[in-house]
Design an enzyme around this catalytic site. Structure first.
Site, short mmCIF file in Angstrom:
data_model
loop_
_atom_site.label_atom_id
_atom_site.label_comp_id
_atom_site.label_asym_id
_atom_site.label_seq_id
_atom_site.Cartn_x
_atom_site.Cartn_y
_atom_site.Cartn_z
N ALA A 1 0.82 -1.19 0.00
CA ALA A 1 0.00 0.00 0.00
C ALA A 1 0.86 1.24 0.00
CB ALA A 1 -0.91 0.00 1.22
N CYS A 2 0.41 2.27 -0.72
CA CYS A 2 1.04 3.57 -0.62
C CYS A 2 -0.09 4.58 -0.68
CB CYS A 2 2.08 3.81 -1.70
SG CYS A 2 1.41 3.81 -3.36
N ASP A 3 0.26 5.84 -0.68
CA ASP A 3 -0.79 6.84 -0.56
C ASP A 3 -1.81 6.74 -1.69
OD1 ASP A 3 -2.01 9.30 0.47
OD2 ASP A 3 -1.38 10.05 -1.50
N THR B 1 -2.30 -1.20 -3.68
CA THR B 1 -3.49 -0.40 -3.47
C THR B 1 -3.15 0.89 -2.75
OG1 THR B 1 -5.61 -0.32 -2.35
CG2 THR B 1 -3.92 -1.63 -1.32
N ILE C 1 -3.67 3.27 0.49
CA ILE C 1 -3.87 2.91 1.89
C ILE C 1 -5.35 2.92 2.25
CG2 ILE C 1 -3.55 3.78 4.25
CD1 ILE C 1 -0.69 4.26 3.58
#
Lengths: 145, 495
Positions: free
Chosen positions: B409-411, B440, B442
């Site tokens: 996950a990242c922003d 995806t 976050i």
């Protein structure tokens, strides 16, 4: 008509860039010029950088916008900038390869995945930095699948 | 140290049993409700709806348990095998085979795991699907076939042994001691042979001459089971606590004793409680010379009251109450003493979508205290450490099979996570680990993610979003040692 995610025009080799902000603006500008994003996107790229660095490791940084910047994205695209002398991305991280990303859907994930795999091998980093033509880069990033 | 390991083993075994039962409690309650309401002796007799009762207890519940047991050992594939093998047990025996399911389910899962371990790496690309389906099919057919032949005679032998035991006890006049056999036999569904084969005929004889018989009360006393369920209502936690009051109503008022069996099965120490409750109940009955005029069926308090001859009410009621009280007291002690560890499981498990997953990771949790969502950089070490200190057999049911979904996950979910995910996917592929890795934003981390990988600056946000997942924090997305660590861990435990 959908644009290609990565085209020759999006690649700039051997650029000298003094600092991180310039690096972000430079990679963002390519995307603006190419008609992938509107000018507001670059602001969002700065914002994203504030949140957490986009420096990925292995001399690679991937400046891109925040999640709500998706409205500024007209077409999905990426830009590639090589900076053999490096740009300081903070915390002692020196980026030599900049990948600007404007993602709307998922079309760029394939090529991004290739970039990731290519760049995870240090010897490929040298290959990219020593590339003399845009085609070489295109080839490098499209060959693994 | 040796003691601690034994203790850990027993605890593991206990939580393993509850792992097979707890996820299926809903099915038990559904069955209990239908039975209590619609059987001919129920509150709203309904012939059509009552036809559900037999198939549900004969097939549905054991198959669910067998599936869950297999799945605990070897994921979905193990579950499928567990269900197939359980079918053999069901067909081979004439009684509902909960115990058989609890044995065959995990065993079949384990067998599949062994077979896969021997063959899977030799399968040529392109033939995986063929191998997967046919190996499971052939092994399943084999296990089911074997079960049909072995289980029937085994159950019969056991039932006969128990029945003759009860016969001896009754003939010696040591009625209260009959509970030592009857109560455990009930839990294993072996009670009918005893009740209808021995107690009822003898009881009918006595009733014919004396007008009543205490033998009708031995098995049908709802007190011991009520005590168990009340103890869970007070001292249980999570699902077991919240489901126990409803189960108590079905059991005590509806007379469907089977509903408390799973509660005992998942904590075998509770057998002591039902036995002691049974003994004190029977002792009270004999003390007051109480009896019933016929076999109460179902063993509901109402049925008992209806069949109590005049003047016997104090004895019957007291016997039931005392049995419940004794069973409650002992069950409470059992639940309280083992509470710190396992009970915690169930609560945590209830909070998770996937029951088993939760239980198992907490099983790790209580051995190696750690925050709900630790940063894996260190927890992985701990998990590995605890694996080593635990029984060898504990490894197969853990971690690797819990992890079904890894999410980067990242922003925005458009850049770093996509790159990280493809790197990890690549590593998994090389290590032949068949676990999907997705990426995806976050904010959109899926609920069922088991492991969430984020850049160290974003890990806190990810944790806030999905606290129950395991979180891995990485600094260098391109070349993080965590990738190899995770791949190694999954590979080691997945083999």
């Amino acid at each position: 008509m959908a644009k290609p995610v990565l085209s020759k025009e999006n690649i700039k080799l051997n650029v000298a860039i003094p600092n991180k902000n310039e690096a972000i603006r430079y990679t963002g500008d390519i995307l603006v010029q190419g008609g992938y994003v509107d000018a507001g996107y670059i602001e969002k790229m700065y914002e994203r950088e504030q949140m957490a660095t986009t420096y990925m490791g292995n001399y690679l940084a991937i400046p891109h916008g925040t999640e709500d910047a998706k409205q500024n994205v007209l077409e999905t695209g990426i830009s590639v900038v090589t900076v053999p002398n490096g740009v300081d991305f903070g915390d002692g991280n020196i980026a030599k390869i900049l990948i600007g990303i404007a993602g709307k859907g998922d079309e760029h994930l394939g090529i991004l995945s290739n970039i990731a795999i290519v760049c995870s091998e240090e010897e490929n980093i040298d290959k990219i930095l020593n590339a003399t033509s845009e085609e070489e880069i295109m080839e490098l990033f499209s060959e693994v699948q | 140290m040796a003691e601690a390991t034994t203790r850990a083993k027993i605890q593991r075994f206990g939580s393993y049993l509850s792992g097979m039962i707890m996820p299926n409690i809903g099915a038990f309650i559904a069955w209990g409700l239908i039975t209590a309401l619609f059987i001919p002796d129920g509150w709203f007799p309904n012939e059509k709806l009552a036809t559900l009762v037999g198939p549900m207890i004969t097939y549905l519940l054991p198959l669910l348990i067998g599936f869950t047991g297999g799945r605990l050992v070897y994921d979905f594939r193990g579950g499928v095998l567990g269900a197939i093998a359980t079918m053999g047990v069901i067909v081979g025996a004439e009684i509902p085979m909960f115990l058989g399911a609890m044995i065959m389910g995990p065993l079949a899962g384990f067998a599949m795991k062994l077979v896969d371990g021997g063959f899977q790496h030799r399968i040529r690309p392109g033939f995986e699907m063929l191998y997967n389906n046919f190996s499971a099919g052939i092994l399943g057919a084999f296990l089911a076939g074997i079960s049909v032949y072995f289980v029937g005679p085994l159950v019969n032998a056991l039932t006969n042994a128990l029945a003759s035991g009860v016969e001896v006890i009754v003939s010696m006049g040591l009625l209260p001691l009959a509970s030592i056999i009857i109560e455990p036999a009930k839990i294993l569904f072996l009670n009918n042979a005893i009740n209808h084969g021995i107690l009822s005929p003898l009881g009918v004889e006595q009733a014919a001459s004396a007008g009543k018989s205490v033998l009708f009360l031995l098995e049908s006393n709802p007190g011991p089971g009520l005590g168990i369920l009340l103890a869970f209502s007070v001292f249980g936690k999570g699902i077991s606590k919240s489901s126990a009051p409803g189960a108590a109503i079905i059991q005590f008022l509806g007379g469907i004793h089977e509903i408390y069996f799973p509660y005992v099965l998942m904590r075998p120490m509770l057998l002591l409680a039902v036995i002691a409750g049974g003994i004190s109940g029977v002792f009270t009955f004999t003390l007051f010379n109480a009896g019933l005029v016929a076999t109460p069926s179902p063993g509901s308090i109402f049925a008992l009251m209806a069949l109590t001859p005049p003047g016997n009410y104090p004895g019957v009621i007291l016997g039931v109450v005392i049995a419940a009280a004794v069973s409650f007291a002992i069950a409470s002690v059992v639940l309280k003493t083992s509470k710190a560890e396992e009970e915690e499981d169930l609560t945590a498990a209830a909070n998770r979508m996937q029951e088993m997953k939760g239980k198992k990771s907490d099983a790790t949790g209580y051995l190696t205290p750690q925050p709900a969502a630790g940063v894996i950089g260190d927890t992985s070490e701990k998990n590995l450490a605890s694996d080593n200190t635990q029984a060898v057999q504990s490894a197969p049911v853990r971690s690797a099979h819990e992890i079904k979904k890894v999410v980067f996950a990242c922003d925005a979910g458009m850049g770093s996570s996509a790159m990280g995910a493809s790197l990890l996917r690549n590593k998994f592929k090389k290590a032949q680990i068949d676990i999907p890795v997705s990426n995806t934003a976050i904010n959109q981390i899926p609920e069922d993610a088991d492991v969430v990988v984020t850049h160290k600056d974003l890990t806190d946000r990810a944790k806030a979003k999905l606290p129950q997942a395991e979180h891995i924090s990485v600094e260098n997305f391109m070349n993080s040692p965590e990738y190899d660590k995770l791949a190694q861990r999954l590979k080691d435990q997945g083999e």
